[in-house]
Design a protein around this motif. Structure first.
Motif, PDB file in Angstrom:
ATOM      1  N   GLY A  70       0.797  -1.219   0.000  1.00 27.07           N
ATOM      2  CA  GLY A  70       0.000   0.000   0.000  1.00 27.07           C
ATOM      3  C   GLY A  70       0.829   1.268   0.000  1.00 27.07           C
ATOM      4  N   THR A  71       2.161   1.120   0.153  1.00 23.06           N
ATOM      5  CA  THR A  71       3.035   2.292   0.106  1.00 23.06           C
ATOM      6  C   THR A  71       2.898   3.038  -1.214  1.00 23.06           C
ATOM      7  N   TYR A  72       2.694   2.296  -2.288  1.00 27.32           N
ATOM      8  CA  TYR A  72       2.585   2.938  -3.607  1.00 27.32           C
ATOM      9  C   TYR A  72       1.351   3.829  -3.692  1.00 27.32           C
ATOM     10  N   ALA A  73       0.231   3.327  -3.217  1.00 28.91           N
ATOM     11  CA  ALA A  73      -0.988   4.146  -3.221  1.00 28.91           C
ATOM     12  C   ALA A  73      -0.842   5.338  -2.283  1.00 28.91           C
ATOM     13  N   GLU A  74      -0.197   5.112  -1.142  1.00 25.83           N
ATOM     14  CA  GLU A  74       0.013   6.211  -0.193  1.00 25.83           C
ATOM     15  C   GLU A  74       0.909   7.291  -0.788  1.00 25.83           C
ATOM     16  N   ALA A  75       1.972   6.867  -1.476  1.00 26.98           N
ATOM     17  CA  ALA A  75       2.866   7.836  -2.106  1.00 26.98           C
ATOM     18  C   ALA A  75       2.141   8.609  -3.204  1.00 26.98           C
ATOM     19  N   TRP A  76       1.303   7.930  -3.969  1.00 25.51           N
ATOM     20  CA  TRP A  76       0.548   8.591  -5.040  1.00 25.51           C
ATOM     21  C   TRP A  76      -0.346   9.688  -4.477  1.00 25.51           C
ATOM     22  N   ASP A  77      -1.038   9.383  -3.367  1.00 26.86           N
ATOM     23  CA  ASP A  77      -1.967  10.359  -2.792  1.00 26.86           C
ATOM     24  C   ASP A  77      -1.237  11.467  -2.048  1.00 26.86           C
ATOM     25  N   MET A  78      -0.214  11.107  -1.278  1.00 25.62           N
ATOM     26  CA  MET A  78       0.447  12.092  -0.434  1.00 25.62           C
ATOM     27  C   MET A  78       1.186  13.138  -1.263  1.00 25.62           C
ATOM     28  N   SER A 102       9.278  27.350 -11.831  1.00 20.01           N
ATOM     29  CA  SER A 102       9.314  27.752 -10.424  1.00 20.01           C
ATOM     30  C   SER A 102       7.963  27.546  -9.749  1.00 20.01           C
ATOM     31  N   ASP A 103       6.891  27.458 -10.513  1.00 18.62           N
ATOM     32  CA  ASP A 103       5.554  27.225  -9.968  1.00 18.62           C
ATOM     33  C   ASP A 103       5.402  25.739  -9.658  1.00 18.62           C
ATOM     34  N   PRO A 104       5.230  25.353  -8.385  1.00 16.27           N
ATOM     35  CA  PRO A 104       5.123  23.925  -8.042  1.00 16.27           C
ATOM     36  C   PRO A 104       4.013  23.208  -8.786  1.00 16.27           C
ATOM     37  N   ALA A 105       2.931  23.899  -9.110  1.00 19.98           N
ATOM     38  CA  ALA A 105       1.806  23.251  -9.786  1.00 19.98           C
ATOM     39  C   ALA A 105       2.131  22.844 -11.212  1.00 19.98           C
ATOM     40  N   ARG A 106       3.205  23.381 -11.791  1.00 13.96           N
ATOM     41  CA  ARG A 106       3.564  23.086 -13.180  1.00 13.96           C
ATOM     42  C   ARG A 106       4.806  22.212 -13.292  1.00 13.96           C
ATOM     43  N   GLN A 107       5.370  21.797 -12.162  1.00 17.85           N
ATOM     44  CA  GLN A 107       6.617  21.056 -12.203  1.00 17.85           C
ATOM     45  C   GLN A 107       6.417  19.629 -12.714  1.00 17.85           C
ATOM     46  N   THR A 108       7.509  19.070 -13.222  1.00 20.79           N
ATOM     47  CA  THR A 108       7.492  17.694 -13.706  1.00 20.79           C
ATOM     48  C   THR A 108       7.808  16.737 -12.558  1.00 20.79           C
ATOM     49  N   LEU A 109       7.695  15.441 -12.849  1.00 24.15           N
ATOM     50  CA  LEU A 109       7.913  14.437 -11.809  1.00 24.15           C
ATOM     51  C   LEU A 109       9.304  14.511 -11.196  1.00 24.15           C
ATOM     52  N   SER A 110      10.330  14.629 -12.024  1.00 17.92           N
ATOM     53  CA  SER A 110      11.694  14.628 -11.499  1.00 17.92           C
ATOM     54  C   SER A 110      11.933  15.788 -10.543  1.00 17.92           C
ATOM     55  N   VAL A 111      11.387  16.948 -10.869  1.00 17.88           N
ATOM     56  CA  VAL A 111      11.558  18.118 -10.011  1.00 17.88           C
ATOM     57  C   VAL A 111      10.711  17.996  -8.753  1.00 17.88           C
ATOM     58  N   ALA A 112       9.483  17.529  -8.904  1.00 16.29           N
ATOM     59  CA  ALA A 112       8.589  17.407  -7.752  1.00 16.29           C
ATOM     60  C   ALA A 112       9.126  16.406  -6.736  1.00 16.29           C
ATOM     61  N   LEU A 113       9.639  15.272  -7.199  1.00 18.07           N
ATOM     62  CA  LEU A 113      10.168  14.263  -6.278  1.00 18.07           C
ATOM     63  C   LEU A 113      11.375  14.803  -5.525  1.00 18.07           C
ATOM     64  N   GLN A 114      12.212  15.581  -6.197  1.00 21.28           N
ATOM     65  CA  GLN A 114      13.351  16.186  -5.508  1.00 21.28           C
ATOM     66  C   GLN A 114      12.872  17.181  -4.455  1.00 21.28           C
ATOM     67  N   ARG A 115      11.792  17.899  -4.744  1.00 23.63           N
ATOM     68  CA  ARG A 115      11.266  18.880  -3.775  1.00 23.63           C
ATOM     69  C   ARG A 115      10.658  18.180  -2.568  1.00 23.63           C
ATOM     70  N   PHE A 116      10.046  17.024  -2.784  1.00 19.88           N
ATOM     71  CA  PHE A 116       9.436  16.286  -1.676  1.00 19.88           C
ATOM     72  C   PHE A 116      10.456  15.508  -0.847  1.00 19.88           C
ATOM     73  N   LEU A 142       9.225   7.818  -0.797  1.00 21.74           N
ATOM     74  CA  LEU A 142       9.991   8.436  -1.880  1.00 21.74           C
ATOM     75  C   LEU A 142      10.420   7.389  -2.900  1.00 21.74           C
ATOM     76  N   LEU A 143      10.854   6.218  -2.422  1.00 22.22           N
ATOM     77  CA  LEU A 143      11.227   5.149  -3.340  1.00 22.22           C
ATOM     78  C   LEU A 143      10.023   4.682  -4.154  1.00 22.22           C
ATOM     79  N   ALA A 144       8.869   4.623  -3.513  1.00 25.10           N
ATOM     80  CA  ALA A 144       7.655   4.244  -4.240  1.00 25.10           C
ATOM     81  C   ALA A 144       7.348   5.259  -5.340  1.00 25.10           C
ATOM     82  N   GLY A 145       7.527   6.540  -5.038  1.00 25.65           N
ATOM     83  CA  GLY A 145       7.317   7.565  -6.054  1.00 25.65           C
ATOM     84  C   GLY A 145       8.298   7.432  -7.206  1.00 25.65           C
ATOM     85  N   LEU A 146       9.551   7.093  -6.891  1.00 22.31           N
ATOM     86  CA  LEU A 146      10.548   6.898  -7.955  1.00 22.31           C
ATOM     87  C   LEU A 146      10.183   5.719  -8.847  1.00 22.31           C
ATOM     88  N   VAL A 147       9.709   4.642  -8.237  1.00 23.33           N
ATOM     89  CA  VAL A 147       9.298   3.473  -9.028  1.00 23.33           C
ATOM     90  C   VAL A 147       8.126   3.826  -9.936  1.00 23.33           C
TER      91      VAL A 147
END
Length: 279
Positions: A62-70, A223-237, A246-251
């Motif tokens: 369930g970590t994957y679903a949790e990472a998706w939502d969080m 610079s707007d978080p709402a427009r960032q891509t996955l690679s940038v967003a994961l680094q910010r989180f 975080l690993l679940a998000g990377l997968v």
């Protein structure tokens, strides 16, 4: 492999060397991926244990679903998809006609133009970051997908691959189309592109994967978080997110490009080997 162990002299040694090399290379590439997938299903406490466990003692898929939502990964998936598809479309729209012109129209100084394009591959990308960013800022394209689409439009490596493939197309087919009254644009659309599906698949996958995994340029222009891509967003989180999430998000962020390659790997091999033997 054949140069290391000659099959004629020692068939057994050749097979053993081939199997060992295959197993080692497979382990080098596959084991890190397996470790990430399994680690994402471990609780954070177990993941921090030293020495680490190989298989999770407590399975938490369930970590994957949790990472998706969080982390609201759906939004960043959509942003990345817009960037990747737009980059792919703009790159093909610019590079295919350019490669066709260099291959078949043979303009004056065409070889020099191609040479100057290839020289750009030798320039470190970091050198171009500041002037490119200033240009995009002057155009008012910050926080706009166009800033990534336009940057990927003229790709020298893509033009080179396409030109090399177009050079190998049968001249008789193009001459027949010309005799039938087809102009250059018609030949490109109705003759050349249908014959070029293998190389188009190759450059399409290269374009999509490069846009999907790009980090530095999206980090600068979004610079707007709402427009960032996955690679940038994961680094910010990353600083405030549990490691297993975080690993679940990377997968999850890697699944689309892995699936894309697995689906089109036959076309990739066909495109890279096409035109290698002329006859």
């Amino acid at each position: 492999m054949r140069t290391l162990v000659a099959p004629g002299r020692s068939r057994t040694g050749y097979v053993v060397a081939l199997v060992v090399t295959t197993v080692v290379l497979t382990a080098v590439f596959v084991l890190p991926l397996v470790w990430v997938v399994l680690s994402a299903m471990k609780p954070a406490v177990e993941l921090a244990r030293v020495p680490p466990t190989v298989l999770p003692e407590t399975w938490t898929p369930g970590t994957y679903a949790e990472a998706w939502d969080m982390m609201d990964l759906g939004t960043y998936f959509r942003n990345t998809l817009v960037v990747a598809v737009g980059t792919w479309a703009v790159q093909l729209a610019v590079d295919v006609p350019a490669a066709y012109a260099l291959s078949r129209l043979r303009p004056v100084l065409g070889r020099g133009i191609l040479g100057m394009m290839l020289v750009t591959l030798m320039v470190p990308a970091a050198v171009l970051l500041v002037p490119t960013y200033m240009t995009i800022a002057d155009l008012g394209l910050l926080n706009n997908p166009l800033s990534l689409w336009l940057l990927g439009a003229a790709n020298a490596f893509t033009v080179f691959l396409l030109k090399r493939f177009f050079d190998q197309l049968p001249v008789e087919v193009l001459e027949a189309a010309r005799i039938d009254g087809a102009n250059q644009l018609t030949m490109l659309w109705r003759v050349v592109l249908p014959l070029s599906r293998p190389i188009l698949a190759v450059v399409s996958i290269f374009a999509v994967v490069a846009a999907w995994k790009d980090f530095i340029w999206p980090l600068l222009v979004f610079s707007d978080p709402a427009r960032q891509t996955l690679s940038v967003a994961l680094q910010r989180f990353a600083p405030d997110t549990p490691v297993n999430l975080l690993l679940a998000g990377l997968v999850l962020s890697s699944l689309p490009v892995v699936a894309l390659f697995l689906v089109f790997q036959r076309h990739v091999l066909a495109g890279l080997t096409a035109g290698g033997v002329k006859g």
